[in-house]
Design an enzyme around this catalytic site. Structure first.
Site, PDB file in Angstrom:
ATOM      1  N   SER A  55      30.622 -25.243  24.091  1.00  0.00           N
ATOM      2  CA  SER A  55      29.975 -25.260  22.787  1.00  0.00           C
ATOM      3  C   SER A  55      28.626 -25.966  22.889  1.00  0.00           C
ATOM      4  O   SER A  55      28.480 -26.950  23.614  1.00  0.00           O
ATOM      5  CB  SER A  55      30.861 -25.993  21.782  1.00  0.00           C
ATOM      6  OG  SER A  55      30.150 -26.224  20.594  1.00  0.00           O
ATOM      7  N   HIS A 152      35.434 -16.726  15.627  1.00  0.00           N
ATOM      8  CA  HIS A 152      35.718 -15.476  16.325  1.00  0.00           C
ATOM      9  C   HIS A 152      36.249 -14.402  15.382  1.00  0.00           C
ATOM     10  O   HIS A 152      35.756 -14.237  14.278  1.00  0.00           O
ATOM     11  CB  HIS A 152      36.676 -15.715  17.491  1.00  0.00           C
ATOM     12  CG  HIS A 152      36.174 -16.685  18.518  1.00  0.00           C
ATOM     13  ND1 HIS A 152      34.854 -16.770  18.878  1.00  0.00           N
ATOM     14  CD2 HIS A 152      36.826 -17.614  19.264  1.00  0.00           C
ATOM     15  CE1 HIS A 152      34.710 -17.698  19.815  1.00  0.00           C
ATOM     16  NE2 HIS A 152      35.892 -18.231  20.048  1.00  0.00           N
TER      17      HIS A 152
END
Length: 278
Positions: A55, A152
């Site tokens: 990330s 997602h």
């Protein structure tokens, strides 16, 4: 060469060509498929493969030891995390003091949530519970937590669980800054001293994926965690874009804005921004 990335369709689509030896002169890859929460901590502990997908929110913690590869990652518009409830919690003020499930406490999604909450919620959010992203929507539906931060393909499936969206953090970020959202970064150990070569191999893998979009679908679906092919293709369309091919100035501006804001709020340690490009 050892690499770790998620089994999500955008990552398998991007790296299909390299994984399968289709990039000339690129080394063979030994791949570990891992949730981004795992790779975030592997990078922080200097464990795991030399090249990883993490990330952007975790990047400041490892920037001294890992270089940002300026391609292959995930930035974009209209692809932000969502904050969901079962519908019983209505209105953003209701999150004050509530339990919220998140996929990682070092994720960009969580960083965006914290920045949004600081700006929009009176009072403070209650307990934050980290759990695998595929367990969050069931936990919200079953009332184990008051709200969930999802990422997602949950963008396309949350209504199947009877859940309600409080906020699209991507829309909030884009309206507030005009910039795309930095989500996932490709990093490599600086000790490899191979940033230029890695950039070239990743870009060639991305280009192959775009030129041969059907070639990777067997590989993508093999790792797609039981999602349908239509959802997998929507996932790819959403997260693989111009910034995957090259961050460019808009991409770097988005990263610098996000991490600069987070550092100012004390969510991450201050760091030398110049290292993002070194």
């Amino acid at each position: 060469m050892k690499m770790a990335f998620s089994p999500c369709p955008n990552d398998t689509f991007v790296f299909h060509a390299w994984v399968h030896g289709l990039i000339e002169d690129a080394p063979n890859l030994e791949v570990t498929y891992a949730d981004i929460d795992k790779t975030n901590y592997w990078a922080a502990d200097l464990e795991g493969p030399e090249v990883m997908k993490i990330s952007f929110a975790a990047l400041p913690y490892v920037i001294d030891d890992y270089a940002l590869i300026p391609c292959g990652g995930a930035l974009g518009r209209g692809c932000g995390p969502l904050v969901l409830t079962s519908g019983k919690t209505k209105g953003i003020q209701d999150l004050s003091g509530k339990t919220v499930a998140v996929p990682s406490d070092k994720s960009t999604a969580y960083m965006l949530f914290r920045l949004w909450a600081a700006q929009e919620i009176s009072g403070t959010v209650g307990e934050i519970i980290v759990m695998p992203f595929d367990e969050i929507m069931p936990a919200v539906k079953e009332g184990k937590v008051d709200a969930g931060l999802v990422i997602h393909e949950a963008r396309f499936t949350y209504q199947d669980y009877g859940l309600a969206m409080i906020v699209d953090l991507g829309d909030w970020w884009e309206e507030d800054t005009g910039l795309p959202i930095p989500l996932g970064a490709i990093i490599a150990r600086r000790s490899l001293n191979m940033k230029d070569e890695l950039t070239d191999w990743v870009q060639k893998s991305v280009q192959y994926a775009w030129e041969h979009p059907d070639a990777s679908m067997g590989y993508v679906m093999e790792h797609a965690q039981e999602m349908s092919s239509d959802v997998a293709k929507s996932h790819i369309d959403l997260y693989v874009n111009e910034f995957t091919g090259e961050l460019g100035e808009d991409g770097f501006a988005a990263i610098e804005s996000l991490l600069g804001r987070a550092a100012k709020e004390g969510l991450i340690p201050a760091f030398d921004m110049k290292k993002l490009r070194e």
